[in-house]
Enzyme design. Structure first.
Site, mmCIF file in Angstrom:
data_model
loop_
_atom_site.group_PDB
_atom_site.id
_atom_site.type_symbol
_atom_site.label_atom_id
_atom_site.label_comp_id
_atom_site.label_asym_id
_atom_site.label_seq_id
_atom_site.Cartn_x
_atom_site.Cartn_y
_atom_site.Cartn_z
ATOM 1 N N ASP A 138 0.863 -1.178 0.000
ATOM 2 C CA ASP A 138 0.000 0.000 0.000
ATOM 3 C C ASP A 138 0.901 1.231 0.000
ATOM 4 O O ASP A 138 2.134 1.133 0.077
ATOM 5 C CB ASP A 138 -0.882 -0.045 1.248
ATOM 6 C CG ASP A 138 -1.770 1.173 1.401
ATOM 7 O OD1 ASP A 138 -2.409 1.568 0.412
ATOM 8 O OD2 ASP A 138 -1.801 1.743 2.508
ATOM 9 N N ALA A 184 -0.096 5.226 1.439
ATOM 10 C CA ALA A 184 -0.229 6.058 2.640
ATOM 11 C C ALA A 184 -0.362 5.193 3.888
ATOM 12 O O ALA A 184 -1.186 4.281 3.954
ATOM 13 C CB ALA A 184 -1.432 6.985 2.522
ATOM 14 N N ALA A 227 -13.196 10.235 9.956
ATOM 15 C CA ALA A 227 -12.683 10.165 8.584
ATOM 16 C C ALA A 227 -11.834 8.928 8.369
ATOM 17 O O ALA A 227 -11.781 8.378 7.264
ATOM 18 C CB ALA A 227 -11.875 11.422 8.262
ATOM 19 N N MET A 278 -11.026 3.891 5.912
ATOM 20 C CA MET A 278 -9.758 4.023 5.199
ATOM 21 C C MET A 278 -9.348 2.719 4.531
ATOM 22 O O MET A 278 -9.521 1.637 5.083
ATOM 23 C CB MET A 278 -8.659 4.480 6.160
ATOM 24 C CG MET A 278 -7.339 4.798 5.478
ATOM 25 S SD MET A 278 -7.495 6.106 4.253
ATOM 26 C CE MET A 278 -7.902 7.480 5.302
ATOM 27 N N LYS A 319 -11.621 6.248 -2.897
ATOM 28 C CA LYS A 319 -12.080 7.463 -2.230
ATOM 29 C C LYS A 319 -13.566 7.758 -2.443
ATOM 30 O O LYS A 319 -14.231 8.283 -1.546
ATOM 31 C CB LYS A 319 -11.217 8.657 -2.658
ATOM 32 C CG LYS A 319 -9.760 8.498 -2.260
ATOM 33 C CD LYS A 319 -9.622 8.082 -0.792
ATOM 34 C CE LYS A 319 -8.227 7.623 -0.452
ATOM 35 N NZ LYS A 319 -8.175 6.798 0.774
ATOM 36 N N HIS A 322 -15.156 5.571 -0.040
ATOM 37 C CA HIS A 322 -14.865 6.079 1.303
ATOM 38 C C HIS A 322 -15.859 7.175 1.685
ATOM 39 O O HIS A 322 -16.424 7.169 2.791
ATOM 40 C CB HIS A 322 -13.427 6.618 1.298
ATOM 41 C CG HIS A 322 -12.896 7.016 2.633
ATOM 42 N ND1 HIS A 322 -11.578 6.888 2.972
ATOM 43 C CD2 HIS A 322 -13.487 7.578 3.725
ATOM 44 C CE1 HIS A 322 -11.381 7.332 4.208
ATOM 45 N NE2 HIS A 322 -12.532 7.759 4.676
ATOM 46 N N ARG A 374 -10.462 -2.073 -3.421
ATOM 47 C CA ARG A 374 -10.617 -2.871 -2.204
ATOM 48 C C ARG A 374 -12.050 -2.827 -1.681
ATOM 49 O O ARG A 374 -12.759 -1.869 -1.946
ATOM 50 C CB ARG A 374 -9.676 -2.296 -1.128
ATOM 51 C CG ARG A 374 -8.221 -2.334 -1.523
ATOM 52 C CD ARG A 374 -7.403 -1.450 -0.600
ATOM 53 N NE ARG A 374 -6.024 -1.421 -1.042
ATOM 54 C CZ ARG A 374 -5.169 -0.447 -0.746
ATOM 55 N NH1 ARG A 374 -5.582 0.578 -0.027
ATOM 56 N NH2 ARG A 374 -3.937 -0.491 -1.173
ATOM 57 N N ASP A 421 -1.808 -1.147 5.977
ATOM 58 C CA ASP A 421 -2.139 -0.688 7.325
ATOM 59 C C ASP A 421 -3.641 -0.669 7.582
ATOM 60 O O ASP A 421 -4.055 -0.304 8.687
ATOM 61 C CB ASP A 421 -1.577 0.708 7.557
ATOM 62 C CG ASP A 421 -2.204 1.756 6.647
ATOM 63 O OD1 ASP A 421 -2.913 2.650 7.146
ATOM 64 O OD2 ASP A 421 -1.998 1.679 5.433
#
Length: 279
Positions: A21, A23, A54, A58, A62, A65, A170, A196
């Protein structure tokens, strides 16, 4: 057609591909670039959300999201109070359209490499491992991040963005599998997905790969590098424990603190493969 040539690895238990990944994994300790911008674009729409809120979805693409945030009961109630209706697809589109230019503009502020990332990647290169990558970021954001990372010394062999594939992102396996195709990897059980977030771990598991979760550097703990190193060892452990439990809870085969610890985790996975285990 051009083909990619990689050094072969002799051992049948060896890992040949690692897919990172971005970020919270390789860059942006604490994963602030996507989360802070989410807070700001919801504020522009007249709805206050917290940084912790927010962070909830994650790892998703986006647009997804934003939609997931709008469906969170507390945020949905605030949206309805402000706009007199539930958040619609058109509302998601509008927030997303505001999100994208702001994300591109600000991503560089948060895209420093995570300490130890370059050394870990160098270790993998020395072992003949292919380096893939994928992200919840769309291509327009990746086009800003990739050159910055290359300037700092990190250049993976493959980069797949969340909107590159018709199948989507994802938690489905598609971006991880696209890396395999691009890198000519022959066996999903010789691949490791490093992430993460829980959707990122689910992505790797859905693709049939080994997975390594990162507890300290990413979204679950959500601290900057400076804030992290200021903690005592006991405080660090207390911060990491919920993240470790969450990542293991969705099936991560290994959970480590940061990518700097990855070489040792790969050794343990290769030992499991030598015993005949599969992901």
């Amino acid at each position: 057609m051009n083909t990619i040539s990689f050094p072969s690895r002799q051992s049948g238990s060896a890992i040949d591909t690692v897919i990172f990944d971005w970020a919270g994994t390789i860059v942006d300790f604490g994963s602030f670039a996507p989360t802070q911008v989410m807070v700001d674009v919801f504020a522009e729409a007249g709805v206050a959300i917290t940084l912790d809120e927010a962070r909830g979805p994650m790892g998703l693409a986006k647009w997804d999201h934003i939609q997931a945030l709008g469906r969170t009961p507390e945020i949905a109630a605030r949206w309805c109070e402000r706009h007199g209706r539930d958040m619609s697809r058109e509302d998601v589109d509008a927030v997303y359209q505001n999100f994208m230019p702001l994300q591109v503009e600000r991503v560089g502020r948060y895209s420093a490499l995570i300490p130890g990332a370059l050394q870990a990647v160098e270790n993998l290169r020395a072992r003949g491992i292919r380096i893939g990558s994928c992200s919840g970021y769309p291509r327009v954001v990746m086009d800003a991040v990739v050159p910055m990372a290359a300037e700092a010394g990190y250049a993976p062999d493959c980069v797949i963005a969340s909107d590159d594939l018709k199948a989507g992102g994802r938690p489905g396996p598609w971006m991880a599998l696209a890396n395999m195709i691009e890198l000519a990897s022959c066996d999903v059980a010789a691949c490791v997905k490093v992430d993460d977030t829980t959707p990122g771990i689910t992505e790797g598991l859905s693709a049939g790969m080994w997975t390594v979760g990162l507890s300290a550097s990413g979204n679950e703990v959500g601290l900057s590098w400076e804030a992290w190193v200021a903690l005592t060892p006991d405080e660090q452990q207390a911060c990491c424990r919920p993240a470790e439990d969450k990542l293991r809870g969705v099936g991560a085969h290994e959970v480590i603190r940061t990518v700097a610890d990855l070489p040792a985790a790969l050794d343990r996975i290769e030992a499991r493969r030598a015993r005949g285990e599969r992901p």
